[in-house]
Design an enzyme around this catalytic site. Structure first.
Site, PDB file in Angstrom:
ATOM      1  N   ASN A  60       1.206   3.409  -2.954  1.00 39.95           N
ATOM      2  CA  ASN A  60       1.695   3.833  -4.279  1.00 39.95           C
ATOM      3  C   ASN A  60       1.148   5.201  -4.675  1.00 39.95           C
ATOM      4  O   ASN A  60       1.874   6.052  -5.186  1.00 39.95           O
ATOM      5  CB  ASN A  60       1.253   2.838  -5.366  1.00 39.95           C
ATOM      6  CG  ASN A  60       1.875   1.474  -5.190  1.00 39.95           C
ATOM      7  OD1 ASN A  60       2.761   1.292  -4.371  1.00 39.95           O
ATOM      8  ND2 ASN A  60       1.392   0.508  -5.959  1.00 39.95           N
ATOM      9  N   ASP A  64       0.827  -1.210   0.000  1.00 36.48           N
ATOM     10  CA  ASP A  64       0.000   0.000   0.000  1.00 36.48           C
ATOM     11  C   ASP A  64       0.863   1.262   0.000  1.00 36.48           C
ATOM     12  O   ASP A  64       1.980   1.260   0.507  1.00 36.48           O
ATOM     13  CB  ASP A  64      -0.926  -0.016   1.231  1.00 36.48           C
ATOM     14  CG  ASP A  64      -2.078   0.980   1.095  1.00 36.48           C
ATOM     15  OD1 ASP A  64      -2.459   1.305  -0.054  1.00 36.48           O
ATOM     16  OD2 ASP A  64      -2.582   1.438   2.129  1.00 36.48           O
ATOM     17  N   ASN A  76     -11.078  -2.429  -5.198  1.00 39.01           N
ATOM     18  CA  ASN A  76     -10.334  -1.548  -6.100  1.00 39.01           C
ATOM     19  C   ASN A  76     -11.008  -1.406  -7.475  1.00 39.01           C
ATOM     20  O   ASN A  76     -10.711  -0.468  -8.225  1.00 39.01           O
ATOM     21  CB  ASN A  76      -8.883  -2.028  -6.295  1.00 39.01           C
ATOM     22  CG  ASN A  76      -7.999  -1.858  -5.067  1.00 39.01           C
ATOM     23  OD1 ASN A  76      -7.051  -2.625  -4.860  1.00 39.01           O
ATOM     24  ND2 ASN A  76      -8.272  -0.857  -4.233  1.00 39.01           N
TER      25      ASN A  76
HETATM   26  C1  IPE Z   1      -5.439  -2.699  -0.152  1.00 37.45           C
HETATM   27  O1  IPE Z   1      -5.124  -1.370  -0.335  1.00 37.45           O
HETATM   28  C2  IPE Z   1      -5.423  -3.419  -1.457  1.00 37.45           C
HETATM   29  C3  IPE Z   1      -4.120  -3.553  -2.104  1.00 37.45           C
HETATM   30  C4  IPE Z   1      -2.973  -3.194  -1.607  1.00 37.45           C
HETATM   31  C5  IPE Z   1      -4.157  -4.163  -3.386  1.00 37.45           C
HETATM   32  P1  IPE Z   1      -6.245  -0.247  -0.439  1.00 37.45           P
HETATM   33  O2  IPE Z   1      -5.536   1.041  -0.582  1.00 37.45           O
HETATM   34  O3  IPE Z   1      -7.221  -0.596  -1.500  1.00 37.45           O
HETATM   35  O4  IPE Z   1      -6.961  -0.365   0.966  1.00 37.45           O
HETATM   36  P2  IPE Z   1      -7.791   0.726   1.783  1.00 37.45           P
HETATM   37  O5  IPE Z   1      -8.837   1.265   0.857  1.00 37.45           O
HETATM   38  O6  IPE Z   1      -6.833   1.787   2.188  1.00 37.45           O
HETATM   39  O7  IPE Z   1      -8.329  -0.006   2.957  1.00 37.45           O
HETATM   40  C1  IPE Z   2      -1.718   0.134  -3.324  1.00 39.89           C
HETATM   41  O1  IPE Z   2      -1.480   1.495  -3.379  1.00 39.89           O
HETATM   42  C2  IPE Z   2      -1.915  -0.484  -4.674  1.00 39.89           C
HETATM   43  C3  IPE Z   2      -3.314  -0.746  -5.005  1.00 39.89           C
HETATM   44  C4  IPE Z   2      -4.318  -0.715  -4.185  1.00 39.89           C
HETATM   45  C5  IPE Z   2      -3.601  -1.096  -6.379  1.00 39.89           C
HETATM   46  P1  IPE Z   2      -2.662   2.527  -3.396  1.00 39.89           P
HETATM   47  O2  IPE Z   2      -3.035   2.799  -4.804  1.00 39.89           O
HETATM   48  O3  IPE Z   2      -3.762   2.126  -2.512  1.00 39.89           O
HETATM   49  O4  IPE Z   2      -1.920   3.811  -2.785  1.00 39.89           O
HETATM   50  P2  IPE Z   2      -2.513   4.808  -1.703  1.00 39.89           P
HETATM   51  O5  IPE Z   2      -2.896   4.003  -0.518  1.00 39.89           O
HETATM   52  O6  IPE Z   2      -3.667   5.498  -2.335  1.00 39.89           O
HETATM   53  O7  IPE Z   2      -1.375   5.716  -1.398  1.00 39.89           O
HETATM   54 MG    MG Z   3      -4.130   2.387  -0.537  1.00 39.19          MG
END
Ligand code: IPE
Ligand code: IPE
Ligand code: MG
Length: 251
Positions: free
Chosen positions: A21, A19, A67
């Site tokens: 990115n 998480d 997602n």
């Molecule tokens: C969890 O991250 C899913 C992945 C890392 C693929 P999210 O960014 O989607 O989770 P929440 O929304 O912060 O709980």
């Molecule tokens: C995790 O990073 C990857 C995916 C869920 C695909 P995020 O895209 O959730 O990054 P943040 O949490 O918004 O920074």
């Molecule tokens: Mg995230």
């Protein structure tokens, strides 16, 4: 700072919620998909390092069921990245078997083809299995499992009184791997976000603030060193666990 790892106690199965990115990119004034791209380099680094230190299963939460509700352009960028990031070389060079868990049918056809091809190519690799959780959520998986078991009961293949914990484990999409020993979440949130709920019943949990694109080999070592300091009691007392360990040593 270097972390002294006990090479005899490397976790067999490490699961990671990758998480942060998006925030990594936003802080640099870039679009979120730039962060996903940078996250791919971290996947390469951590996969190679896990094979090097003797991890046997690495399960990466890559795209959750929830997602799918993200903006269409971010989803499209992620699907494109999945195809370009899963290079044969990473798996063949490190002798890594590739597997996927999740709702395969929801993925675009070209992604499905790519995943199927890579699973076939790497089927005989042995050093480590890397599992990508894609279009995955634990509640999706458990719902599917309940349906599958109910169907087998209706068909007379399983008796209700014979259903036990292992029946459930064996019907989950993760039935080919042991439960995670260590679950790592990067990016600062202390939550599970619908990941491997059944399987992490007794996993050690490790949360760090580092955004996934910055997660280094050293960060992985720190997580494992922290894991190695824990006594896993599985409901027993400290003394019982110590006695068991001593008995094992004497064998
Ligand atoms: C969890 O991250 C899913 C992945 C890392 C693929 P999210 O960014 O989607 O989770 P929440 O929304 O912060 O709980
Ligand atoms: C995790 O990073 C990857 C995916 C869920 C695909 P995020 O895209 O959730 O990054 P943040 O949490 O918004 O920074
Ligand atoms: Mg995230």
């Amino acid at each position: 700072m270097a972390y002294n790892l006990d090479m005899t106690r490397i976790p067999e199965h490490v699961a990671i919620i990758m998480d942060g990115n998006g925030r990594w990119a936003t802080e640099r004034g870039k679009v979120r998909s730039y962060g996903h791209q940078a996250g791919v380099d971290a996947v390469r680094r951590i996969t190679s390092e896990c094979t090097r230190i003797g991890v046997k299963y690495l399960t990466l939460y890559t795209f959750s069921t929830e997602n799918w509700n993200r903006p269409a352009d971010e989803i499209a960028a992620l699907m494109g990245l999945i195809i370009s990031a899963l290079e044969d070389e990473l798996f063949m060079k490190n002798d890594v078997k590739f597997r996927v868990i999740g709702d395969f049918d929801r993925l675009p056809k070209n992604v499905q083809d790519k995943l199927n091809g890579l699973m076939e190519l790497t089927a005989n690799n042995k050093t480590m299995t890397m599992i990508v959780a894609l279009s995955y959520s634990s509640r999706w998986e458990i719902t599917k499992t309940v349906k599958d078991i109910a169907r087998e009961v209706a068909e007379g293949k399983i008796k209700i009184e014979d259903i036990c914990e292992s029946t459930i484990s064996e019907h989950l999409t993760t039935n080919f791997m042991p439960d995670p020993d260590l679950l790592i979440r990067t990016g600062g949130e202390i939550r599970i976000s619908n990941y491997l709920l059944w399987q992490i019943a007794y996993s050690e949990l490790y949360f760090c603030d580092t955004y996934w694109p910055d997660f280094s080999e050293e960060d992985l070592h720190k997580a494992i060193a922290t894991y190695q300091k824990k006594q896993r009691r599985f409901g027993l007392t400290e003394e019982q666990v110590e006695n068991k360990e001593n008995e094992k040593k004497e064998e």
